[in-house]
Motif scaffolding. Structure first.
Motif, short mmCIF file in Angstrom:
data_model
loop_
_atom_site.label_atom_id
_atom_site.label_comp_id
_atom_site.label_asym_id
_atom_site.label_seq_id
_atom_site.Cartn_x
_atom_site.Cartn_y
_atom_site.Cartn_z
N HIS A 1 44.27 57.13 35.81
CA HIS A 1 44.06 55.85 35.14
C HIS A 1 43.14 55.95 33.93
O HIS A 1 42.87 54.96 33.28
N TRP B 1 33.43 52.79 38.59
CA TRP B 1 34.61 52.03 38.18
C TRP B 1 34.46 51.51 36.76
O TRP B 1 35.42 51.46 36.00
N TYR C 1 37.16 52.05 33.92
CA TYR C 1 37.79 50.97 33.17
C TYR C 1 37.60 51.16 31.67
O TYR C 1 38.50 50.90 30.89
N LEU D 1 43.37 47.53 36.20
CA LEU D 1 43.84 48.77 36.81
C LEU D 1 44.48 48.42 38.14
O LEU D 1 43.86 47.77 38.96
N GLY D 2 45.71 48.85 38.35
CA GLY D 2 46.38 48.63 39.63
C GLY D 2 46.31 47.18 40.08
O GLY D 2 46.19 46.90 41.26
N VAL E 1 39.06 54.04 47.20
CA VAL E 1 40.00 53.70 46.13
C VAL E 1 40.95 52.64 46.68
O VAL E 1 41.56 52.86 47.72
N SER F 1 46.38 50.21 45.88
CA SER F 1 47.34 50.00 44.78
C SER F 1 47.11 50.98 43.63
O SER F 1 47.93 51.10 42.74
N LEU F 2 45.98 51.70 43.64
CA LEU F 2 45.72 52.66 42.58
C LEU F 2 46.23 54.06 42.89
O LEU F 2 46.27 54.92 42.01
N SER G 1 50.90 55.54 48.08
CA SER G 1 50.64 54.17 48.53
C SER G 1 51.78 53.68 49.43
O SER G 1 51.54 52.89 50.34
#
Lengths: 262, 264
Positions: free
Chosen positions: A50, B41, B45, B51-52, B192, B195-196, B202
């Protein structure tokens, strides 16, 4: 000295005997160790899915730091294992037995709990460092290996100091659930570039519970991160200081010990 | 009979109260955990918004809520059971007129209630002062979260009981317990959010019970899941609670057959 070396041999033989009784568990333990490392690894991989950089550090650099982090951690978990200290030695009174023997009490406790399978994690760490270091094109200098050994030993001293000091608290309060497991999560944060945290946490991870010195700072030396070279060179000093604090706290705690078990 | 079980809750609560010094340090350490995660985080970001499916504020809230929920649902039943097995005291507990597993769950609940009152609530207050946590205002979200929290506790304790009882079959289950601790922290979405994770992982985690411990309640509470979604989440939790009873009973039965005391 020779006497202590002899003791190490004897304890190791004893360890092998108990191991052979619980054979299946050996592999479960090795796998669980590696799985623990794998989960942290997954975290790094997920994070870099990400983002491209974490506080200015690339994926390979963060992975290299993690590889380094695994080495002192493996040595520490092999030789210094105090998870059940309070239950085993204080609540059940085994401390009495340890204190009546001639060898140093802390040394005996370390030896009674040695955990050689943990060393496999260190081997994996070295392999990770070699691979990610290769991808980063890090040169192998004449000082790389000696520095690796010195920094690893210093980091082990820091771990030992912190956990010995915390364990010696159980001489004062014999609570059933210690703060050690809580601490456990925090040590992982020393792997990340500490510069991403705010001032308070940076100070905390550097000077109060100096887990930054078991991961990011020493690893920065090999990654040729000049902003952290000074900190990397400070690692042995921090190791000595915190080991001294740990031993001091321990010796003070032992003086207060009164037998509790039967 | 019920009185006896209620006493298990009460006694454990009082025992925890006697050893409460640990929990003051515990609050500090949990706050530190939230802080470190928050800054990690924030660095991830960077300038991005989402994110996710989590915005930066939702992520902060998620981290805080997840760690504080962990303060409630976490317990050491696995360790207690395996040490009962190893020192042989389980033999005595088996012949007493109560169900051993149920009694353990009740003790866990007593510990959970202690942690809820003296750990989770003050910890949450501190986290809210320090970090931009945004809690929902709708009473239904709060009520839903409390119910989900109880299921988080139940499912986590069931996994702990199963891990603990495994000591009957692999005498020294230290490794299994460590493995479980790590798996629960990662796969429950504490470290975590699920969804990430990469798509395939997942997908795998969605059919495992762990997500019902942290990820699902956390998603509801941060407002990612709303309306009908809440009932779905609750449904998944109830399903896993019911499903995990089966291996627990089977293991317990098999354990009673297999009992041999190693020491004591």
């Amino acid at each position: 000295m020779l006497y202590y070396l002899g003791l190490i041999m004897e304890y190791f033989k004893n360890y092998m005997k108990t191991r052979l009784t619980y054979r299946a568990d050996f592999w479960v333990e090795v796998i669980s160790d590696l799985l623990f490392q794998a989960t942290n690894f997954i975290f790094i991989l997920v994070v870099f899915m990400h983002t491209d950089s974490l506080g200015g550090w690339s994926q390979n650099e963060v992975i290299f730091v993690y590889g380094f982090f695994m080495v002192p951690y493996a040595v520490f978990s092999c030789f210094v294992n105090m998870w059940n200290f309070s239950e085993r030695y204080i609540v059940k009174g085994e401390m009495d037995r340890v204190l009546t023997r001639p060898a140093h009490h802390l040394f005996q406790i370390f030896l009674e709990n040695i955990d050689p399978p943990a060393l496999i994690g260190g081997l994996v760490g070295i392999i990770i460092m070699a691979i990610s270091g290769g991808q980063l094109g890090l040169p192998l200098e004449w000082w790389t290996i000696p520095a690796l050994i010195i920094l690893t030993l210093s980091a082990v001293a820091i771990y030992t100091g912190i956990y010995t000091a915390l364990t010696s608290l159980s001489f004062y309060s014999d609570a059933p659930t210690g703060i050690l497991p809580l601490m456990f999560n925090i040590q992982n944060y020393g792997r990340y570039p500490v510069t991403i945290y705010n001032r308070t946490i940076q100070i905390l991870l550097t000077w109060v519970i100096p887990f930054a010195f078991v991961g990011i700072y020493p690893a920065a030396l090999f990654l040729q991160r000049e902003e952290m070279t000074g900190m990397a060179l400070l690692t042995p000093v921090m190791g000595a200081v915190f080991l001294a604090i740990g031993l001091l706290a321990w010796n003070m705690g032992v003086k207060r010990y009164k037998g509790a078990g039967s | 009979m019920l009185d006896a079980y209620l006493d298990f809750i009460r006694i454990r609560f009082l025992t925890m109260l006697a050893y409460r010094i640990n929990y003051y340090t515990g609050i500090l350490i949990y706050t530190l955990n939230i802080g470190v995660n928050y800054f990690t985080w924030k660095a991830i970001y960077g300038d991005g918004d989402s994110l996710g499916g989590f915005t930066a504020v939702q992520m902060t809230t998620y981290v805080a809520v997840s760690w504080m929920a962990r303060a409630f649902y976490f317990n050491n039943l696995d360790r207690e059971i395996s040490s009962d097995i190893r020192d042989g005291s389980i033999a005595i507990q088996f012949i007493r007129p109560y169900n051993y597993v149920f009694a353990k769950m009740m003790q866990g609940l007593g510990e959970g209630m202690f942690r809820f009152l003296l750990f989770m609530i003050p910890g949450m207050a501190i986290a809210m002062l320090l970090f931009p946590v945004q809690l929902p205002t709708a009473p239904s979200a709060w009520a839903g979260f409390l119910v989900m929290l109880i299921f988080s506790f139940l499912i986590n304790s069931q996994i702990n009981v199963i891990t603990g009882l495994s000591a009957f079959f692999i005498e020294n289950n230290e490794g299994v317990m460590r493995m479980k601790r790590v798996l629960v922290d990662l796969f429950s979405g504490l470290i975590v959010p699920i969804s990430l994770f990469p798509g395939w992982l997942s997908k795998v985690l969605e059919v495992l019970p762990f997500q019902a411990i942290t990820y699902l309640p956390g998603s509801v509470f941060t407002g990612r899941v709303q309306g009908v979604g809440i009932w779905n989440v609750l449904g998944i939790q109830v399903f896993w609670f019911a499903a995990l009873i089966i291996p627990m009973i089977l293991l317990y039965r098999a354990a009673r057959q297999r009992l041999f005391v190693q020491g004591g």
